[in-house]
Design a protein around this motif. Sequence first.
Motif, short mmCIF file in Angstrom:
data_model
loop_
_atom_site.label_atom_id
_atom_site.label_comp_id
_atom_site.label_asym_id
_atom_site.label_seq_id
_atom_site.Cartn_x
_atom_site.Cartn_y
_atom_site.Cartn_z
N SER A 1 -31.77 66.07 59.43
CA SER A 1 -30.83 65.04 59.87
C SER A 1 -31.39 63.66 59.56
CB SER A 1 -30.61 65.17 61.38
OG SER A 1 -31.82 64.88 62.08
N LEU A 2 -30.51 62.68 59.54
CA LEU A 2 -30.95 61.30 59.32
C LEU A 2 -31.93 60.89 60.41
CD1 LEU A 2 -30.77 58.69 57.72
CD2 LEU A 2 -28.69 58.11 58.99
N ARG A 3 -31.72 61.37 61.60
CA ARG A 3 -32.63 61.07 62.71
C ARG A 3 -34.03 61.60 62.44
NH1 ARG A 3 -33.29 63.97 67.77
NH2 ARG A 3 -31.91 65.53 66.87
N ARG A 4 -34.13 62.85 62.00
CA ARG A 4 -35.45 63.44 61.73
C ARG A 4 -36.08 62.85 60.48
NH1 ARG A 4 -34.86 69.67 61.47
NH2 ARG A 4 -37.14 69.50 61.22
N LEU B 1 -39.74 60.58 59.86
CA LEU B 1 -40.77 60.84 58.86
C LEU B 1 -41.04 59.63 57.98
CD1 LEU B 1 -39.95 64.42 57.49
CD2 LEU B 1 -41.80 63.77 59.03
N TYR B 2 -39.98 58.97 57.51
CA TYR B 2 -40.12 57.97 56.45
C TYR B 2 -39.61 56.57 56.82
CZ TYR B 2 -41.13 61.87 53.29
OH TYR B 2 -41.69 62.96 52.67
N GLY B 3 -39.12 56.40 58.03
CA GLY B 3 -38.52 55.13 58.40
C GLY B 3 -37.04 55.11 58.07
N PHE B 4 -36.28 54.28 58.82
CA PHE B 4 -34.83 54.30 58.67
C PHE B 4 -34.37 53.87 57.29
CE2 PHE B 4 -30.87 51.88 58.67
CZ PHE B 4 -29.98 52.90 58.99
N GLU B 5 -34.93 52.81 56.73
CA GLU B 5 -34.42 52.27 55.47
C GLU B 5 -34.54 53.30 54.34
OE1 GLU B 5 -32.65 49.70 55.17
OE2 GLU B 5 -32.98 48.95 57.20
N ARG B 6 -35.68 53.95 54.25
CA ARG B 6 -35.85 54.96 53.19
C ARG B 6 -34.94 56.16 53.43
NH1 ARG B 6 -41.56 57.91 51.39
NH2 ARG B 6 -40.63 59.37 49.89
N ALA B 7 -34.87 56.61 54.67
CA ALA B 7 -34.03 57.77 54.99
C ALA B 7 -32.56 57.46 54.70
CB ALA B 7 -34.22 58.17 56.44
N ALA B 8 -32.11 56.26 55.07
CA ALA B 8 -30.72 55.89 54.83
C ALA B 8 -30.43 55.81 53.34
CB ALA B 8 -30.42 54.55 55.50
N ASP B 9 -31.37 55.30 52.56
CA ASP B 9 -31.18 55.23 51.11
C ASP B 9 -31.02 56.63 50.51
OD1 ASP B 9 -31.12 53.69 48.60
OD2 ASP B 9 -33.03 54.69 48.19
N GLN C 1 -36.46 54.99 31.97
CA GLN C 1 -36.12 54.24 33.19
C GLN C 1 -36.77 54.93 34.39
OE1 GLN C 1 -31.82 53.96 33.46
NE2 GLN C 1 -31.65 54.07 31.24
N GLU C 2 -37.33 54.13 35.30
CA GLU C 2 -37.95 54.71 36.48
C GLU C 2 -37.89 53.73 37.66
OE1 GLU C 2 -41.86 57.38 37.69
OE2 GLU C 2 -41.70 56.49 35.70
N PRO C 3 -36.71 53.60 38.26
CA PRO C 3 -36.60 52.73 39.43
C PRO C 3 -37.42 53.27 40.60
CG PRO C 3 -34.56 53.93 39.05
CD PRO C 3 -35.42 54.19 37.87
N SER C 4 -37.70 52.41 41.55
CA SER C 4 -38.62 52.75 42.63
C SER C 4 -38.12 53.91 43.49
CB SER C 4 -38.88 51.52 43.51
OG SER C 4 -37.67 51.04 44.06
N TRP C 5 -36.78 54.08 43.60
CA TRP C 5 -36.28 55.13 44.49
C TRP C 5 -36.56 56.53 43.98
CZ3 TRP C 5 -32.63 58.67 42.89
CH2 TRP C 5 -31.83 58.33 41.80
N PHE C 6 -36.94 56.68 42.72
CA PHE C 6 -37.31 58.01 42.22
C PHE C 6 -38.47 58.60 43.03
CE2 PHE C 6 -35.66 57.83 37.54
CZ PHE C 6 -34.40 57.52 38.00
#
Length: 413
Positions: A89-92, A96-104, A395-400
């Motif tokens: 879940s987004l909550r779990r 683990l990774y913080g809200f911003e990363r999980a939401a992305d 191409q290798e953006p940071s979100w990879f």
Amino acid sequence: MLDPDDTHQADLRSGTSPWHAGLPRPPGEELNADTRCDVAIIGGGITGAMLAEHLTARGLQVVVVDRERAGFGSTLASTAMLQWEIDLSLRRLSALYGFERAADIYRRSFRAVEGLRELIVRLSLPCAFHARDTVYLAAGEVGPRELADEFALRQRADLPGALLGHELLLREFGFDRAAAIVSPGSAEADPLSLCHALLAQAAMCGARFVRDEAVAFDGLGRSAMVALAGGRTIEAGHVVLATGYVMPDCVRTDLHRVASSWALATAPQQPQAFWRGRALVWEASEDYVYCRTTSDGAIVIGGEDEETDDVERRERLGPEKTQALLGKLAALVPGVEPTVAHAWSGAFGQTEDGLPLIGRVPGQPRLLAAYGYGGNGITFSYLASRLIGALIEGQEPSWFAHFSIDRPDPARP
């Protein structure tokens, strides 16, 4: 109904699933000489098919290698619930990774399903594709309070959905659960038809298909090399490993493990047995069950997962798991006609954080891989095809890094 008896593929799934081949898959050739190409894809299942279509459409010379009939391995065992909601879940995931990363990550999964829908519509791929809502049911230790927390995080991440309490959920869908989150943006399909339609599209754009087993890889040089069991080699700019849940030794990670899951499809149901919109349904508990309908009016339910990759144990447990799934289906949908038309099981790869392993194989810059899809197989197959396509183009953006094979284990300090 298809149930081919290829030796290696019997290790990946057992029983019969309700999926159909659709368009004829391109025939595999035997190499009578070494060959070269831009990209060699190892595996002709749904991930390999997504890659082949995407890369040939971008003008690359592609060779797809599969030791068996393309699409008849893990793809045939898929229940093809094309969800953007992932196993954690987004909550779990936020824990683990913080809200911003999980939401992305969640938003990218949402866009992956939308991208797949646009691809299927644009190419008119015949695969029984239907847009669906999802119903995420309270279950186990996840009750109304936990679902309310999850819903609040989804709202903060600009993800669509509505929170339903017991009374509204029962009235709208007939599910007697304490609460649920209902969300648009997911879909269902026939996975085998989709796989073969994508392979046929790739063939029209020049892809070649080789029936052989890849036995060794080298991604260290100025080009990558694949050695085949038949004695030939393929030289390529890049090699992509898309072998389902058969992970070669060169891909090492502590995040991945292989488990087993079981599923069944009922006989066609009367219309009154279905819930609103034939939404995809799954539970919020860790060991969840999930269900969907098919275009011919059957209900598919799966789950009862176990942490084992032992083929004999998986097959031995089949009758017991089928009865357990029937009982859970009857409890969820009291009006169901409990006749089993198909029952099957399969191996599936999962990760500690619920995210796939997609990207460069560490130490092998020209070797790329896609594994560990959990319950989001086809959604993550589409994501993998686009991510790997970008890597091949430099191409290798940071979100990879969200999905990199060598990302740290979040459970370890």
